[in-house]
Design a protein around this motif. Structure first.
Motif, PDB file in Angstrom:
ATOM      1  N   ARG A  10       0.798  -1.100  -0.156  1.00 20.64           N
ATOM      2  CA  ARG A  10      -0.161  -0.012   0.116  1.00 20.64           C
ATOM      3  C   ARG A  10       0.889   1.338  -0.071  1.00 20.64           C
ATOM      4  NH1 ARG A  10      -5.327   0.926   1.505  1.00 20.64           N
ATOM      5  NH2 ARG A  10      -5.495  -1.074   2.846  1.00 20.64           N
ATOM      6  N   TYR A  11       0.632   1.990  -1.060  1.00 26.65           N
ATOM      7  CA  TYR A  11       1.453   3.456  -1.067  1.00 26.65           C
ATOM      8  C   TYR A  11       0.871   4.412  -0.049  1.00 26.65           C
ATOM      9  CZ  TYR A  11       3.724   1.727  -5.319  1.00 26.65           C
ATOM     10  OH  TYR A  11       4.608   1.042  -6.109  1.00 26.65           O
ATOM     11  N   PRO A  12       1.645   5.125   0.582  1.00 29.62           N
ATOM     12  CA  PRO A  12       1.406   6.212   1.462  1.00 29.62           C
ATOM     13  C   PRO A  12       0.062   7.075   1.068  1.00 29.62           C
ATOM     14  CG  PRO A  12       3.733   6.059   1.406  1.00 29.62           C
ATOM     15  CD  PRO A  12       3.156   5.343   0.429  1.00 29.62           C
ATOM     16  N   GLY A  14      -2.550   5.915  -0.519  1.00 24.29           N
ATOM     17  CA  GLY A  14      -2.874   5.484  -1.767  1.00 24.29           C
ATOM     18  C   GLY A  14      -3.707   4.039  -1.374  1.00 24.29           C
ATOM     19  N   LYS A  15      -4.116   3.503  -2.302  1.00 31.14           N
ATOM     20  CA  LYS A  15      -5.122   2.167  -2.159  1.00 31.14           C
ATOM     21  C   LYS A  15      -4.095   1.003  -2.211  1.00 31.14           C
ATOM     22  CE  LYS A  15      -6.813   2.137  -6.891  1.00 31.14           C
ATOM     23  NZ  LYS A  15      -5.863   1.202  -7.629  1.00 31.14           N
ATOM     24  N   GLU A  16      -4.498  -0.057  -2.027  1.00 33.89           N
ATOM     25  CA  GLU A  16      -3.584  -1.057  -2.321  1.00 33.89           C
ATOM     26  C   GLU A  16      -3.078  -1.495  -3.562  1.00 33.89           C
ATOM     27  OE1 GLU A  16      -4.547  -5.150   0.050  1.00 33.89           O
ATOM     28  OE2 GLU A  16      -3.434  -4.176   1.435  1.00 33.89           O
ATOM     29  N   ALA A  17      -1.888  -1.433  -3.785  1.00 34.04           N
ATOM     30  CA  ALA A  17      -1.259  -1.937  -5.319  1.00 34.04           C
ATOM     31  C   ALA A  17      -1.283  -3.227  -5.389  1.00 34.04           C
ATOM     32  CB  ALA A  17      -0.244  -1.269  -5.547  1.00 34.04           C
ATOM     33  N   LEU A  18      -0.814  -3.955  -4.473  1.00 35.55           N
ATOM     34  CA  LEU A  18      -0.632  -5.570  -4.351  1.00 35.55           C
ATOM     35  C   LEU A  18      -1.384  -6.022  -3.480  1.00 35.55           C
ATOM     36  CD1 LEU A  18       3.043  -6.048  -5.604  1.00 35.55           C
ATOM     37  CD2 LEU A  18       1.007  -6.138  -7.021  1.00 35.55           C
ATOM     38  N   GLY A  35      -1.556  -7.495 -17.284  1.00 31.81           N
ATOM     39  CA  GLY A  35      -2.648  -7.149 -16.454  1.00 31.81           C
ATOM     40  C   GLY A  35      -2.874  -5.679 -16.955  1.00 31.81           C
ATOM     41  N   HIS A  36      -4.016  -5.233 -16.608  1.00 25.39           N
ATOM     42  CA  HIS A  36      -4.517  -3.711 -16.963  1.00 25.39           C
ATOM     43  C   HIS A  36      -3.462  -2.721 -16.459  1.00 25.39           C
ATOM     44  CE1 HIS A  36      -6.065  -2.896 -12.958  1.00 25.39           C
ATOM     45  NE2 HIS A  36      -6.295  -4.532 -13.083  1.00 25.39           N
ATOM     46  N   SER A  37      -3.556  -1.709 -17.019  1.00 26.51           N
ATOM     47  CA  SER A  37      -2.651  -0.588 -16.343  1.00 26.51           C
ATOM     48  C   SER A  37      -3.195  -0.062 -15.148  1.00 26.51           C
ATOM     49  CB  SER A  37      -3.015   0.727 -17.190  1.00 26.51           C
ATOM     50  OG  SER A  37      -2.081   1.920 -16.734  1.00 26.51           O
ATOM     51  N   GLY A  38      -2.364   0.128 -14.132  1.00 24.78           N
ATOM     52  CA  GLY A  38      -2.585  -0.003 -12.689  1.00 24.78           C
ATOM     53  C   GLY A  38      -2.955  -1.177 -11.803  1.00 24.78           C
ATOM     54  N   ALA A  39      -2.720  -2.280 -12.656  1.00 32.21           N
ATOM     55  CA  ALA A  39      -2.867  -3.620 -11.831  1.00 32.21           C
ATOM     56  C   ALA A  39      -1.740  -3.953 -10.795  1.00 32.21           C
ATOM     57  CB  ALA A  39      -2.645  -4.767 -12.974  1.00 32.21           C
ATOM     58  N   GLY A  40      -0.460  -3.303 -11.075  1.00 33.62           N
ATOM     59  CA  GLY A  40       0.349  -3.605 -10.117  1.00 33.62           C
ATOM     60  C   GLY A  40       1.759  -3.938 -10.577  1.00 33.62           C
ATOM     61  N   LYS A  41       1.722  -4.140 -12.073  1.00 31.09           N
ATOM     62  CA  LYS A  41       3.043  -4.596 -12.543  1.00 31.09           C
ATOM     63  C   LYS A  41       4.346  -4.057 -12.233  1.00 31.09           C
ATOM     64  CE  LYS A  41       1.334  -3.977 -16.745  1.00 31.09           C
ATOM     65  NZ  LYS A  41       0.136  -3.361 -16.264  1.00 31.09           N
ATOM     66  N   SER A  42       4.441  -2.606 -12.210  1.00 30.44           N
ATOM     67  CA  SER A  42       5.476  -1.974 -11.895  1.00 30.44           C
ATOM     68  C   SER A  42       5.986  -2.052 -10.567  1.00 30.44           C
ATOM     69  CB  SER A  42       5.468  -0.458 -12.318  1.00 30.44           C
ATOM     70  OG  SER A  42       5.160  -0.337 -13.577  1.00 30.44           O
ATOM     71  N   THR A  43       4.959  -2.079  -9.673  1.00 27.77           N
ATOM     72  CA  THR A  43       4.991  -2.175  -8.232  1.00 27.77           C
ATOM     73  C   THR A  43       5.677  -3.550  -7.980  1.00 27.77           C
ATOM     74  OG1 THR A  43       3.039  -0.824  -7.763  1.00 27.77           O
ATOM     75  CG2 THR A  43       4.090  -2.285  -5.936  1.00 27.77           C
ATOM     76  N   LEU A  44       5.262  -4.513  -8.400  1.00 33.88           N
ATOM     77  CA  LEU A  44       5.933  -5.931  -8.305  1.00 33.88           C
ATOM     78  C   LEU A  44       7.614  -6.022  -8.733  1.00 33.88           C
ATOM     79  CD1 LEU A  44       4.085  -9.176  -8.423  1.00 33.88           C
ATOM     80  CD2 LEU A  44       6.312  -8.965  -9.945  1.00 33.88           C
TER      81      LEU A  44
HETATM   82  P1  ADP Z   1       0.853  -1.146 -13.347  1.00 36.47           P
HETATM   83  O1  ADP Z   1       2.328  -1.226 -13.539  1.00 36.47           O
HETATM   84  O2  ADP Z   1       0.282  -2.486 -13.541  1.00 36.47           O
HETATM   85  O3  ADP Z   1       0.291   0.025 -14.266  1.00 36.47           O
HETATM   86  P2  ADP Z   1       1.239   0.415 -11.005  1.00 36.47           P
HETATM   87  O4  ADP Z   1       2.309  -0.755  -9.958  1.00 36.47           O
HETATM   88  O5  ADP Z   1       2.214   1.143 -11.531  1.00 36.47           O
HETATM   89  O6  ADP Z   1       0.596  -0.731 -12.013  1.00 36.47           O
HETATM   90  O7  ADP Z   1       0.337   0.712  -9.834  1.00 36.47           O
HETATM   91  C1  ADP Z   1      -0.341   0.059  -9.177  1.00 36.47           C
HETATM   92  C2  ADP Z   1      -1.295   0.997  -8.447  1.00 36.47           C
HETATM   93  O8  ADP Z   1      -0.426   1.832  -7.374  1.00 36.47           O
HETATM   94  C3  ADP Z   1      -1.962   2.174  -9.077  1.00 36.47           C
HETATM   95  O9  ADP Z   1      -3.117   2.224  -8.620  1.00 36.47           O
HETATM   96  C4  ADP Z   1      -1.001   3.498  -9.083  1.00 36.47           C
HETATM   97  O10 ADP Z   1      -1.845   4.502  -9.407  1.00 36.47           O
HETATM   98  C5  ADP Z   1      -0.641   2.898  -7.711  1.00 36.47           C
HETATM   99  N1  ADP Z   1       0.947   3.584  -7.500  1.00 36.47           N
HETATM  100  C6  ADP Z   1       1.992   3.277  -7.963  1.00 36.47           C
HETATM  101  N2  ADP Z   1       2.845   3.866  -7.805  1.00 36.47           N
HETATM  102  C7  ADP Z   1       2.629   4.727  -6.678  1.00 36.47           C
HETATM  103  C8  ADP Z   1       3.026   5.647  -5.932  1.00 36.47           C
HETATM  104  N3  ADP Z   1       4.437   5.923  -5.903  1.00 36.47           N
HETATM  105  N4  ADP Z   1       2.157   6.177  -4.902  1.00 36.47           N
HETATM  106  C9  ADP Z   1       1.015   5.977  -4.840  1.00 36.47           C
HETATM  107  N5  ADP Z   1       0.417   5.005  -5.833  1.00 36.47           N
HETATM  108  C10 ADP Z   1       1.045   4.397  -6.430  1.00 36.47           C
END
Ligand code: ADP
Ligand code: ADP
Length: 227
Positions: A10-12, A14-18, A35-44
């Protein structure tokens, strides 16, 4: 090579990304992350690079628990993990050579050893002889190859890519994916986040799917979620 054990992020503010993500990648495996945009791929991917920390759960890379890693160990960890970005993040005020050599400067190689490694990396992506060029003179596909050479110059055991073909046409995209497959053939573990479902289906590799932060495996019950 990689193990996620019930990882949530969970980002500060924000909602839960994973949410409760568990999966494993074997050494030498090749997999796509879709997965769709915002699914959490970059976060993972960022959790594996220690660019972000999980809110809950544990991430292991090469047998090491990233949550227990001391700050002194982090540079060694980053050298083990090569990363390719969509916009390749090349420096246009430096030559191809200097761009690829960047990760080596941090590791403190001699110029001779650095030169050998840079040429080996450029050779592995079919760009030997381009050392003195400026990346701005290169095509989009060539620029992405420079980005891949930079990611592999430290001979990482794990190669991660975030939408590496996002700006390329289908033919160039297929070439780039074949390059990644060649690294797998020499034992590198490869995980590629991509929107390009058509390309993923053509490659026929393992596919891990994120849907609103939750993980499914292609062929499993969650497959229909992704169009
Ligand atoms: P994807 O790569 O699948 O598009 P992300 O991992 O970028 O997904 O994002 C997953 C969710 O986390 C999204 O809702 C995004 O807006 C949120 N998010 C990503 N990075 C941050 C951040 N640094 N601060 C707050 N929310 C974030
Ligand atoms: P992508 O879709 O390729 O994952 P984004 O354009 O969503 O990339 O995000 C670009 C950068 O902005 C990333 O570093 C991501 O962590 C950050 N980011 C994404 N969503 C948010 C958000 N809601 N709040 C703050 N930062 C975010």
């Amino acid at each position: 090579m990689v193990r996620f054990d019930r990882v949530s992020k969970r980002y500060p503010g924000g909602k839960e990304a994973l949410t409760g993500v568990s999966f494993e990648l074997q050494r030498g495996e090749f997999a796509f992350l879709t997965g769709h945009s915002g699914a959490g791929k970059s976060t993972l991917l960022k959790l594996m690079m220690l660019m972000e920390r999980p809110s809950r759960g544990q991430v292991f890379v090469d047998g090491q628990n990233l949550g227990r890693m001391s700050s002194g160990q982090i540079p060694y960890h980053r050298r083990k993990v090569g990363v390719v970005f969509q916009n390749h993040q090349l420096l246009f005020d430096r030559s191809v050579y200097e761009n690829v050599a960047l990760p080596l400067q941090i590791a403190g190689y001699t110029p001779a050893e650095a030169g050998r490694r840079v040429r080996a990396a450029l050779d592995s992506v079919g760009l030997l002889g381009m050392e003195k060029r400026n990346p701005i003179e290169l095509s989009g596909g060539e620029q992405q190859r420079v980005g891949i050479a930079r990611a592999v110059v430290n001979k990482p055991a794990l190669l991660l890519a975030d939408e590496p073909t996002g700006n390329l046409d289908p033919e160039l995209s297929a070439e780039i994916m074949n390059l990644f497959a060649r690294f797998q053939q020499v034992g590198v573990t490869v995980l590629i986040a991509t929107h390009d479902i058509a390309l993923v289906e053509r490659m026929g590799s393992r596919r891990i799917i994120l849907d609103h932060g939750q993980m499914h495996e292609a062929g499993g019950a969650g497959d229909w979620h992704v169009g």
